[in-house]
Design a protein around this motif. Structure first.
Motif, PDB file in Angstrom:
ATOM      1  N   VAL A 219     -25.076  -6.242   7.113  1.00  0.00           N
ATOM      2  CA  VAL A 219     -25.404  -7.606   7.511  1.00  0.00           C
ATOM      3  C   VAL A 219     -25.201  -8.543   6.312  1.00  0.00           C
ATOM      4  O   VAL A 219     -25.606  -8.230   5.188  1.00  0.00           O
ATOM      5  CB  VAL A 219     -26.877  -7.677   7.992  1.00  0.00           C
ATOM      6  CG1 VAL A 219     -27.270  -9.105   8.343  1.00  0.00           C
ATOM      7  CG2 VAL A 219     -27.093  -6.737   9.176  1.00  0.00           C
ATOM      8  N   TYR A 220     -24.554  -9.657   6.565  1.00  0.00           N
ATOM      9  CA  TYR A 220     -24.334 -10.699   5.541  1.00  0.00           C
ATOM     10  C   TYR A 220     -25.677 -11.060   4.898  1.00  0.00           C
ATOM     11  O   TYR A 220     -26.677 -11.276   5.580  1.00  0.00           O
ATOM     12  CB  TYR A 220     -23.696 -11.910   6.237  1.00  0.00           C
ATOM     13  CG  TYR A 220     -23.573 -13.168   5.419  1.00  0.00           C
ATOM     14  CD1 TYR A 220     -23.147 -13.149   4.095  1.00  0.00           C
ATOM     15  CD2 TYR A 220     -23.851 -14.412   5.996  1.00  0.00           C
ATOM     16  CE1 TYR A 220     -23.013 -14.320   3.375  1.00  0.00           C
ATOM     17  CE2 TYR A 220     -23.717 -15.592   5.280  1.00  0.00           C
ATOM     18  CZ  TYR A 220     -23.305 -15.534   3.958  1.00  0.00           C
ATOM     19  OH  TYR A 220     -23.185 -16.699   3.243  1.00  0.00           O
ATOM     20  N   VAL A 221     -25.664 -11.150   3.578  1.00  0.00           N
ATOM     21  CA  VAL A 221     -26.920 -11.269   2.836  1.00  0.00           C
ATOM     22  C   VAL A 221     -27.756 -12.497   3.247  1.00  0.00           C
ATOM     23  O   VAL A 221     -28.989 -12.432   3.292  1.00  0.00           O
ATOM     24  CB  VAL A 221     -26.667 -11.226   1.305  1.00  0.00           C
ATOM     25  CG1 VAL A 221     -25.820 -12.395   0.857  1.00  0.00           C
ATOM     26  CG2 VAL A 221     -27.955 -11.174   0.531  1.00  0.00           C
ATOM     27  N   TRP A 222     -27.108 -13.605   3.584  1.00  0.00           N
ATOM     28  CA  TRP A 222     -27.894 -14.780   3.977  1.00  0.00           C
ATOM     29  C   TRP A 222     -28.577 -14.600   5.334  1.00  0.00           C
ATOM     30  O   TRP A 222     -29.682 -15.101   5.556  1.00  0.00           O
ATOM     31  CB  TRP A 222     -27.019 -16.041   3.992  1.00  0.00           C
ATOM     32  CG  TRP A 222     -27.094 -16.786   2.690  1.00  0.00           C
ATOM     33  CD1 TRP A 222     -26.186 -16.758   1.677  1.00  0.00           C
ATOM     34  CD2 TRP A 222     -28.162 -17.647   2.263  1.00  0.00           C
ATOM     35  NE1 TRP A 222     -26.613 -17.556   0.648  1.00  0.00           N
ATOM     36  CE2 TRP A 222     -27.828 -18.116   0.980  1.00  0.00           C
ATOM     37  CE3 TRP A 222     -29.365 -18.073   2.838  1.00  0.00           C
ATOM     38  CZ2 TRP A 222     -28.634 -18.985   0.252  1.00  0.00           C
ATOM     39  CZ3 TRP A 222     -30.178 -18.936   2.115  1.00  0.00           C
ATOM     40  CH2 TRP A 222     -29.811 -19.376   0.843  1.00  0.00           C
ATOM     41  N   PHE A 223     -27.897 -13.884   6.227  1.00  0.00           N
ATOM     42  CA  PHE A 223     -28.464 -13.643   7.554  1.00  0.00           C
ATOM     43  C   PHE A 223     -29.723 -12.781   7.416  1.00  0.00           C
ATOM     44  O   PHE A 223     -30.758 -13.048   8.030  1.00  0.00           O
ATOM     45  CB  PHE A 223     -27.408 -12.934   8.419  1.00  0.00           C
ATOM     46  CG  PHE A 223     -27.494 -13.257   9.878  1.00  0.00           C
ATOM     47  CD1 PHE A 223     -26.948 -14.440  10.367  1.00  0.00           C
ATOM     48  CD2 PHE A 223     -28.095 -12.380  10.769  1.00  0.00           C
ATOM     49  CE1 PHE A 223     -27.007 -14.742  11.719  1.00  0.00           C
ATOM     50  CE2 PHE A 223     -28.161 -12.666  12.125  1.00  0.00           C
ATOM     51  CZ  PHE A 223     -27.621 -13.859  12.606  1.00  0.00           C
ATOM     52  N   ASP A 224     -29.596 -11.776   6.592  1.00  0.00           N
ATOM     53  CA  ASP A 224     -30.699 -10.868   6.275  1.00  0.00           C
ATOM     54  C   ASP A 224     -31.842 -11.653   5.606  1.00  0.00           C
ATOM     55  O   ASP A 224     -33.021 -11.568   5.995  1.00  0.00           O
ATOM     56  CB  ASP A 224     -30.085  -9.780   5.376  1.00  0.00           C
ATOM     57  CG  ASP A 224     -31.036  -8.967   4.536  1.00  0.00           C
ATOM     58  OD1 ASP A 224     -32.254  -9.037   4.749  1.00  0.00           O
ATOM     59  OD2 ASP A 224     -30.539  -8.238   3.648  1.00  0.00           O
ATOM     60  N   ALA A 225     -31.472 -12.499   4.639  1.00  0.00           N
ATOM     61  CA  ALA A 225     -32.485 -13.212   3.839  1.00  0.00           C
ATOM     62  C   ALA A 225     -33.281 -14.219   4.668  1.00  0.00           C
ATOM     63  O   ALA A 225     -34.514 -14.274   4.583  1.00  0.00           O
ATOM     64  CB  ALA A 225     -31.812 -13.915   2.668  1.00  0.00           C
ATOM     65  N   LEU A 226     -32.578 -15.007   5.480  1.00  0.00           N
ATOM     66  CA  LEU A 226     -33.287 -16.037   6.251  1.00  0.00           C
ATOM     67  C   LEU A 226     -34.331 -15.422   7.172  1.00  0.00           C
ATOM     68  O   LEU A 226     -35.398 -16.007   7.412  1.00  0.00           O
ATOM     69  CB  LEU A 226     -32.286 -16.877   7.057  1.00  0.00           C
ATOM     70  CG  LEU A 226     -31.441 -17.833   6.210  1.00  0.00           C
ATOM     71  CD1 LEU A 226     -30.213 -18.306   6.993  1.00  0.00           C
ATOM     72  CD2 LEU A 226     -32.276 -19.037   5.754  1.00  0.00           C
TER      73      LEU A 226
END
Ligand code: ME8
Length: 484
Positions: A219-226
């Motif tokens: 999973v793209y890191v920003w998607f995971d982070a948000l």
């Protein structure tokens, strides 16, 4: 009981905390403490963003596995926040197993309703920023935000139907999601252009949450982070989530507002969940007039500052020196000036003079409230609720100066016993209230003032002149003058 859910960004662990990350965290802490003081149920979330190629590369450079690397850096954040007296309720790590499981559940929800589909991504990618950059945004092959070289990547990828939510996101921003308005306008003008679907997986990145529909992807890191903002509440479990979601405010630096005010609300809409109530964009600190950067060697270490000056003056300076949404300049000279000029001259002296005289005099429990309204509490409150923290502090300072003037004008040391007692009663009650109001900014100073007044910790409900039920006893100076 009303609730208040406040978050900081979760910080990348390729770097230790600096004045920028400390700033966001202090602002969030001040707000969390302010809402607790009002008797609200607060959930204050911070944490660390640990996946993605940037962290992976940083780990490799240190000869560590990503997990070893992040495990070694996270304690630096925990201890930095301790040294700044940050009262978070939860510290989330994106490498937490329960976070990862919840991210997968969220992905499956969007997958099942058709908002994620397979395609091919070819484009420019900024590794340090973990962001895809469109051709039009790229400046001579360099990242428009950090100026570093971009890499071209082409791979099979899965996309989130971001474009589908464009109109609803625009609507949301128009209704006031983003503070301040200038930042909202910037986003709205960017949204007039094309809004492409978002690549949400990477095949080449192994250090990340496995993408459940196709485990060869992460999973793209920003998607995971948000998603941390809801996984920290236990979502999809409902208890805490129902209680605290939607977030009252996400506090973020001006560079990451797009993610929080466009991508994040769209993700939530796709999952049938409410968007956050507000995204507060804060400005940046320059250091002695220059951009802070490792290459310039001018990175300010907040832990060192807290060691040198103690936490409270540093916290005070950060929220006093500049308006939250504007940029501002950091210098130790300015910090010392604030301490000497405001905390020392106005507050510390007042506490010393009042408590010393009160300890000698006694019998100060009641009197005529001559200082009623010395702080415009309604104004203070509304400034705080509108994130105008620096001006809210100004209101307190004006109040402190009024008490100083009152105390001088009354010449208590030369007055009759009744008049002396009345003056002291007013000054003590005023100090008791000042202590309550400064506690979100300077919790230890507030504790010390309470101790010298001999009163317990107050809350907003205790504002107003009442019977003084304390036992003044002079202690150490609240602040000492610093040499220039
Ligand atoms: O962006 N002054 O993490 P990060 C003020 N992981 N603020 C500054 C600053 C400065 N000089 N320099 C940086 C990330 N900042 C993501 C967030 S959230 C789901 C994921 C701020 O460690 C910057 O604006 O790069 C940002 O808010 C934070 O510090 C840096 O976060």
């Amino acid at each position: 009981m009303s609730k208040f859910y406040v978050t900081t960004p979760i910080y990348y662990v390729n770097d230790k905390p600096h004045i920028g990350t400390a700033y966001t965290t202090v602002v969030a802490d001040v707000l969390a403490r302010w809402h607790r003081l009002k008797g609200e149920e607060v959930f204050f979330l911070t944490g660390t963003d640990e996946h993605g190629i940037k962290i992976y590369k940083a780990a490799m450079a240190k000869g560590k596995t990503p997990k070893e690397f992040v495990d070694a850096v996270v304690p630096e954040f925990v201890s930095a926040w301790k040294s700044l007296d940050i009262s978070y309720d939860k510290f989330i790590r994106t490498s937490d197993k329960d976070h990862e499981e919840r991210v997968k559940k969220f992905i499956m929800k969007l997958w099942d309703n058709g908002d994620i589909y397979k395609g091919v991504y070819t484009g420019l990618y900024c590794v340090p920023d973990e962001t895809f950059v469109s051709e039009s945004e790229a400046k001579d092959g360099k990242c428009p935000s950090c100026g570093r070289p971009l890499e071209t990547v082409s791979e099979e990828a899965y996309f989130f139907r971001l474009s589908k939510y464009k109109d609803r996101v625009i609507e949301l921003i128009k209704k006031g999601l983003v503070i301040p308005q200038e930042k909202a306008n910037e986003l709205l003008s960017r949204l007039q252009g094309d809004l492409k679907d978002l690549d949400v997986t990477r095949k080449s990145v192994k250090w990340g949450v496995e993408f459940p529909p196709d485990p060869s992807h992460t999973v793209y890191v920003w998607f995971d982070a948000l998603l941390n903002y809801i996984t920290a509440l236990g979502w999809p479990e409902q208890d805490k989530f129902n209680k605290f979601w939607p977030a009252d405010v996400h506090i973020v630096g001006k560079d990451i507002v797009w993610f929080h005010a466009v991508i994040w609300p769209a993700m939530l809409m796709a999952a049938g969940m409410e968007p956050p109530k507000a995204v507060l964009s804060h400005g940046w600190w320059t250091i002695d007039g220059r951009k802070m950067s490792k290459s310039l060697g001018n990175v300010v270490d907040p832990v060192e500052l807290a060691k040198k000056y103690s936490a409270d003056p540093v916290r005070y300076f950060m929220v006093r020196e500049k308006t939250v949404w504007d940029d501002g300049n950091f210098s130790e000279k300015a910090l010392k000036e604030r301490i000497n000029g405001e905390l020392m001259a106005d507050l510390s002296n007042l506490v010393a003079r009042v408590v010393t005289l009160a300890e000698k005099t006694g019998n100060l429990r009641s009197g005529e409230a001559e200082l009623e309204g010395f702080i415009d509490f309604g104004r203070f409150s509304s400034l705080m609720d509108n994130y105008n923290i620096s001006s809210a502090l100004e209101e307190i300072l004006i109040g402190i100066r009024k008490v100083n003037k009152y105390f001088n004008d009354k010449k208590p040391w030369a007055s009759t016993p009744e008049s002396l007692s009345n003056t002291l009663y007013n000054a003590l009650e005023a100090l008791r209230m000042i202590s309550i109001l400064i506690s979100p900014f300077m919790p230890s100073v507030s504790d010390e003032i309470d101790k010298q007044l001999g009163v317990g910790h107050g809350a907003i409900k205790d504002i107003g002149f009442k019977e003084f039920v304390g036992n003044p006893k002079r202690g150490k100076n609240i602040f000492d003058k610093l040499s220039e």
